[in-house]
Write an enzyme that holds these catalytic residues in place. Structure first.
Site, PDB file in Angstrom:
ATOM      1  N   HIS A  50       5.191   8.608   1.393  1.00 35.61           N
ATOM      2  CA  HIS A  50       6.513   8.137   0.976  1.00 35.61           C
ATOM      3  C   HIS A  50       7.395   9.262   0.449  1.00 35.61           C
ATOM      4  O   HIS A  50       8.589   9.333   0.779  1.00 35.61           O
ATOM      5  CB  HIS A  50       6.374   7.032  -0.075  1.00 35.61           C
ATOM      6  CG  HIS A  50       5.851   5.745   0.481  1.00 35.61           C
ATOM      7  ND1 HIS A  50       6.553   4.999   1.403  1.00 35.61           N
ATOM      8  CD2 HIS A  50       4.700   5.066   0.250  1.00 35.61           C
ATOM      9  CE1 HIS A  50       5.858   3.922   1.717  1.00 35.61           C
ATOM     10  NE2 HIS A  50       4.732   3.938   1.034  1.00 35.61           N
ATOM     11  N   SER A  77       3.374   0.003  -3.907  1.00 36.33           N
ATOM     12  CA  SER A  77       2.346   0.753  -3.190  1.00 36.33           C
ATOM     13  C   SER A  77       1.074   0.944  -4.002  1.00 36.33           C
ATOM     14  O   SER A  77       1.120   1.095  -5.231  1.00 36.33           O
ATOM     15  CB  SER A  77       2.885   2.135  -2.803  1.00 36.33           C
ATOM     16  OG  SER A  77       3.998   2.024  -1.947  1.00 36.33           O
TER      17      SER A  77
END
Length: 473
Positions: free
Chosen positions: A380, A304
Site C-alpha cells: 500500500h 488492512s
C-alpha cells in the site's frame, strides 16, 4: 465469454488435427509418440508448422500433468540443465560486441543471452489451456525445496514471461455480485485469503447488500479464473475493526449515503502468479469506477492486516532490545496468555506498550533493501497510500491474534497525494504517515525515558479523533 470460448475451440481443433498428423501413421510419427519429454521439447523448438507445434505443445503439457512430484522435479531440472542459453553462440556474440557495438550486435547479444527455455515456454503457451497449465507449473516450481542458482534462473524466466502475458493491458475488471455465476462465486470463497468466508450465506452478506462491492481482474486465457479480487465496504466513517464491516447485525446503508469506500480484503488467487503485481492496478481502477458511480465518496481507505508484526515483535523480545524498558518487556509477557484480549486491564496495559512499537515497526524498521518490513505495508505504501491509523485489537480472530496480536491499520488513498507519497518512499525511504501515527513514536521515546504512558495514551486518542474527524475528511 463467447469470444474466449470460440478461440479456445479453434485452438483445440487445430491441435487435434496436428496430433492426427504427428502421432499416427508413419515411422517418424511413431518415433515421436515414443519420444521422452526432452526430445519432444527439442522437437517443439525446431518445429515450423503451426498445427504440429500446437500438437507437440499439448502433448508435452499432457505428459507433464501426469507426472508425480519426483517426475516434475526431474522435468524442472531438465529445463535448467538442457535449455539454458546456447553458450557457444553467446560467447561469439560477446566477442562480436567487443569489436562492434552497433545496434545489430546488441540485438544479437540479447538474443544469444536468452535461455532457450523462454522460447520453449512461449511455444508451450500455444497449446489449448497452455497458459493455465504453465501457471500451475510455476506454482509447483515455487513449492519446490530447491533454491539453487539454477532454480532462481528458471523462475526468473517464468516471471519475465508472465510479466508480459499478464500485462495490465490484457486484464479486464469485472464486478462480482450475487448474480455472478456460481462457479466463479465458489472460487471467491476458495481464494479469500484475508478474512475466511465460511459458506454461501456469509458470501451473500458480503456481496448482496447495497453497501457492498467486489471487483476482480480476469485474463482472457483464464476466462473463469479470477487473478485477484478486492472486497469493498461503503460506509459513513473509517472503521477501526473488521467486526464493524463483517458483523451480521451491522446497520446497512444505501450506496449513495456512503462517504467512504473501505478496501478490507485483497486476495491473490493464483499461487503460480506470485510476484506478478495486479493489486496496485486493481485498487486504482476500482477507485476510478467507484468515483464515477458514487460521486459522494470522499475517502478511500483500507482496513488492512499486519501479517509480519507478531514475528517481528517476537524477535525484539527475544533479543532483549535495549530500546525497551524492563517494565515494557514485562508488560509484553501478557501476550503469552492467549486470553489476554478478554481481560480489560491486560488489554489496556498491552495497548500502552504495543501501539508505540507498532509505529516503530512501520516508520523506522526496514528490510536489508531499505523497504518497510511488513509485506502489506510495502504494497500500500508503495502504491502511494498514507499510513493513517493503527487500530488496537482491530481483528480478534485467532489468525490475526497470532500474526499481529490483533492489530489492523488504515491506509488512506488520497488521490492528490499518491504520486508524492510513492516518490517519498521510493526515493528517500520515507513512510508518509498521519500526525496521529507519528505521535506514537514520541510515546515510545517517553516510555524509554519513563514518561507517563496513560497521559500519552489520552493525548494520542485526542489527536486521533481530531485527525480523522469521525471518519470524514
Amino acid at each position: 465469454m463467447p469470444e474466449a470460448s470460440f478461440f479456445t475451440d479453434m485452438l483445440q481443433s487445430i491441435t487435434d488435427h496436428g496430433r492426427q498428423l504427428l502421432f499416427s501413421g508413419s515411422r517418424n510419427t511413431q518415433a515421436a509418440a515414443k519420444a521422452d519429454l526432452e526430445t519432444l521439447c527439442e522437437m517443439l523448438l525446431s518445429s515450423r508448422g503451426e498445427a504440429s507445434g500446437m500438437a507437440l505443445a499439448a502433448e508435452i503439457l499432457d505428459r507433464w500433468g501426469a507426472l508425480d512430484s519426483e517426475g516434475a522435479q526431474k522435468f524442472f531440472h531438465m529445463l535448467q540443465q538442457k535449455f539454458g542459453p546456447d553458450t557457444a553462440r553467446l560467447d561469439q556474440a560477446i566477442e562480436d560486441y567487443r569489436t562492434d557495438k552497433s545496434s545489430t550486435a546488441v540485438i544479437a547479444l540479447h538474443q544469444a543471452a536468452e535461455p532457450r527455455r523462454q522460447e520453449l515456454l512461449r511455444r508451450l503457451n500455444h497449446a489449448p489451456n497452455g497458459t493455465a497449465t504453465l501457471v500451475r507449473m510455476r506454482q509447483q516450481l515455487l513449492a519446490s525445496k530447491d533454491r539453487s542458482e539454477a532454480y532462481h534462473a528458471l523462475d526468473a524466466d517464468f516471471t519475465h514471461l508472465f510479466g508480459s502475458w499478464f500485462n495490465r493491458g490484457f486484464l479486464t475488471l469485472r464486478p462480482i455480485d450475487w448474480t455472478t455465476p456460481a462457479y466463479i462465486l465458489e472460487k471467491i470463497i476458495q481464494y479469500e485469503a484475508v478474512h475466511e468466508i465460511a459458506g454461501w450465506e456469509e458470501l451473500r452478506r458480503r456481496l448482496a447488500p447495497a453497501d457492498r462491492r467486489c471487483f476482480a481482474f480476469f485474463h482472457p486465457r483464464l476466462a473463469d479464473e479470477p487473478l485477484v479480487f478486492v472486497e469493498v465496504a461503503l460506509t459513513r466513517s473509517v472503521p477501526k475493526a473488521i467486526a464493524d464491516v463483517l458483523d451480521e447485525g451491522r446497520e446497512q446503508i444505501n450506496a449513495d449515503e456512503a462517504t467512504t469506500a473501505v478496501f478490507y480484503s485483497i486476495s491473490n488467487c493464483q499461487d503460480g502468479l506470485r510476484g506478478i503485481s495486479f493489486g496496485n492496478f486493481l485498487i486504482k481502477q476500482v477507485v476510478e469506477d467507484l468515483r464515477k458511480d458514487l460521486p459522494g465518496l470522499k475517502n478511500f481507505v483500507t482496513l488492512s492486516p499486519v501479517p509480519g508484526f507478531a514475528r517481528w515483535l517476537a524477535k525484539v523480545r527475544a533479543t532483549g532490545d535495549r530500546s525497551l524498558s524492563k517494565a515494557a518487556l514485562e508488560t509484553l509477557t501478557l501476550l503469552d496468555d492467549p486470553n489476554w484480549p478478554g481481560s480489560e486491564s491486560s488489554a489496556a496495559e498491552v495497548e500502552r506498550v504495543l501501539l508505540p512499537l507498532a509505529a516503530r515497526y512501520f516508520l523506522t524498521e526496514r528490510t536489508p533493501e531499505g523497504r518497510p518490513v511488513d509485506p502489506v505495508a510495502r504494497f500500500h505504501l508503495g502504491n502511494g497510500a498514507r499510513l493513517e491509523r493503527v487500530n488496537f485489537l482491530g481483528d480478534r480472530s485467532p489468525k490475526a491474534l497470532q500474526q499481529a496480536h490483533g492489530l489492523m491499520v488504515n491506509y488512506l488513498y488520497k488521490l492528490d497525494d499518491i504520486v508524492a507519497n510513492h516518490e517519498a518512499l521510493a526515493q528517500r525511504g520515507e513512510v508518509i504517515a498521519s500526525p496521529a501515527v507519528k505521535s506514537l513514536l514520541n510515546q515510545n521515546e517517553e516510555g524509554r525515558r519513563g514518561g507517563n504512558g496513560q497521559q500519552g495514551s489520552r493525548a494520542f486518542a485526542q489527536l486521533m479523533n481530531s485527525t480523522l474527524g469521525g471518519g470524514r475528511k
